[in-house]
Design a protein around this motif. Structure first.
Motif, short mmCIF file in Angstrom:
data_model
loop_
_atom_site.label_atom_id
_atom_site.label_comp_id
_atom_site.label_asym_id
_atom_site.label_seq_id
_atom_site.Cartn_x
_atom_site.Cartn_y
_atom_site.Cartn_z
N UNK A 6 0.82 -1.21 0.00
CA UNK A 6 0.00 0.00 0.00
C UNK A 6 0.85 1.26 0.00
N UNK A 7 1.99 1.23 0.69
CA UNK A 7 2.87 2.40 0.65
C UNK A 7 3.50 2.57 -0.73
N UNK A 8 3.81 1.47 -1.39
CA UNK A 8 4.32 1.54 -2.76
C UNK A 8 3.26 2.11 -3.71
N UNK A 9 2.01 1.70 -3.52
CA UNK A 9 0.93 2.26 -4.33
C UNK A 9 0.76 3.75 -4.06
N UNK A 10 0.97 4.18 -2.83
CA UNK A 10 0.89 5.60 -2.51
C UNK A 10 1.99 6.39 -3.20
N UNK A 11 3.20 5.85 -3.24
CA UNK A 11 4.30 6.51 -3.95
C UNK A 11 3.96 6.63 -5.43
N UNK A 12 3.38 5.60 -6.00
CA UNK A 12 3.00 5.66 -7.42
C UNK A 12 1.86 6.66 -7.65
N UNK A 13 0.98 6.81 -6.68
CA UNK A 13 -0.06 7.84 -6.79
C UNK A 13 0.55 9.23 -6.79
N UNK A 14 1.58 9.44 -5.99
CA UNK A 14 2.28 10.72 -6.02
C UNK A 14 2.96 10.94 -7.38
N UNK A 15 3.42 9.86 -7.98
CA UNK A 15 3.98 9.92 -9.32
C UNK A 15 2.90 10.36 -10.33
N UNK A 16 1.68 9.90 -10.12
CA UNK A 16 0.58 10.31 -10.99
C UNK A 16 0.31 11.81 -10.87
N UNK A 17 0.42 12.34 -9.66
CA UNK A 17 0.22 13.78 -9.47
C UNK A 17 1.28 14.57 -10.23
N UNK A 18 2.52 14.12 -10.15
CA UNK A 18 3.59 14.80 -10.90
C UNK A 18 3.35 14.70 -12.40
N UNK A 19 2.85 13.56 -12.86
CA UNK A 19 2.54 13.41 -14.28
C UNK A 19 1.40 14.31 -14.73
N UNK A 20 0.40 14.48 -13.88
CA UNK A 20 -0.70 15.37 -14.23
C UNK A 20 -0.21 16.81 -14.34
N UNK A 21 0.73 17.19 -13.51
CA UNK A 21 1.30 18.54 -13.63
C UNK A 21 1.97 18.71 -14.99
N UNK A 22 2.67 17.70 -15.47
CA UNK A 22 3.32 17.79 -16.78
C UNK A 22 2.29 17.81 -17.91
N UNK A 23 1.19 17.09 -17.76
CA UNK A 23 0.15 17.12 -18.78
C UNK A 23 -0.43 18.53 -18.90
N UNK A 24 -0.64 19.17 -17.78
CA UNK A 24 -1.23 20.51 -17.78
C UNK A 24 -0.23 21.56 -18.28
N UNK A 25 1.02 21.46 -17.85
CA UNK A 25 1.97 22.52 -18.15
C UNK A 25 3.01 22.15 -19.20
#
Length: 92
Positions: A6-25
């Motif tokens: 579950x902690x590994x999945x949380x780290x990957x979710x944070x990776x998704x947030x960083x990816x969404x920032x790149x999609x927007x900007x």
């Protein structure tokens, strides 16, 4: 061991947030497409980790569908750009 998954999945979710920032900007369409590929790969990894951690094989099936959709999306993005490039190379 489930806490690790579950902690590994949380780290990957944070990776998704960083990816969404790149999609927007993202400055170019290629940057945005690579970020979308990152989102697809991360979501597949999260689903596979959760499938293993919870013992739910249906999540692995959903991960396979996401992987196929990610590949199809990439081909759909690249095809028009490839046609434009081929048209510029024809100097008849």
């Amino acid at each position: 061991m489930q806490i690790f998954y579950f902690s590994l999945a949380l780290v990957l979710l944070l990776n998704l947030v960083a990816g969404m920032w790149r999609v927007v900007s993202g400055p170019t369409a290629a940057d945005r497409m690579l970020a979308v590929q990152l989102l697809g790969t991360s979501s597949v990894a999260i689903l596979l980790i959760l499938a293993h951690a919870t013992g739910n094989p249906a999540l692995a099936d959903v991960a396979l569908v996401f992987a196929l959709l990610s590949a199809v999306t990439t081909v759909a993005f690249v095809r028009p750009a490839w046609r434009i490039k081929e048209g510029k190379n024809d100097s008849h």
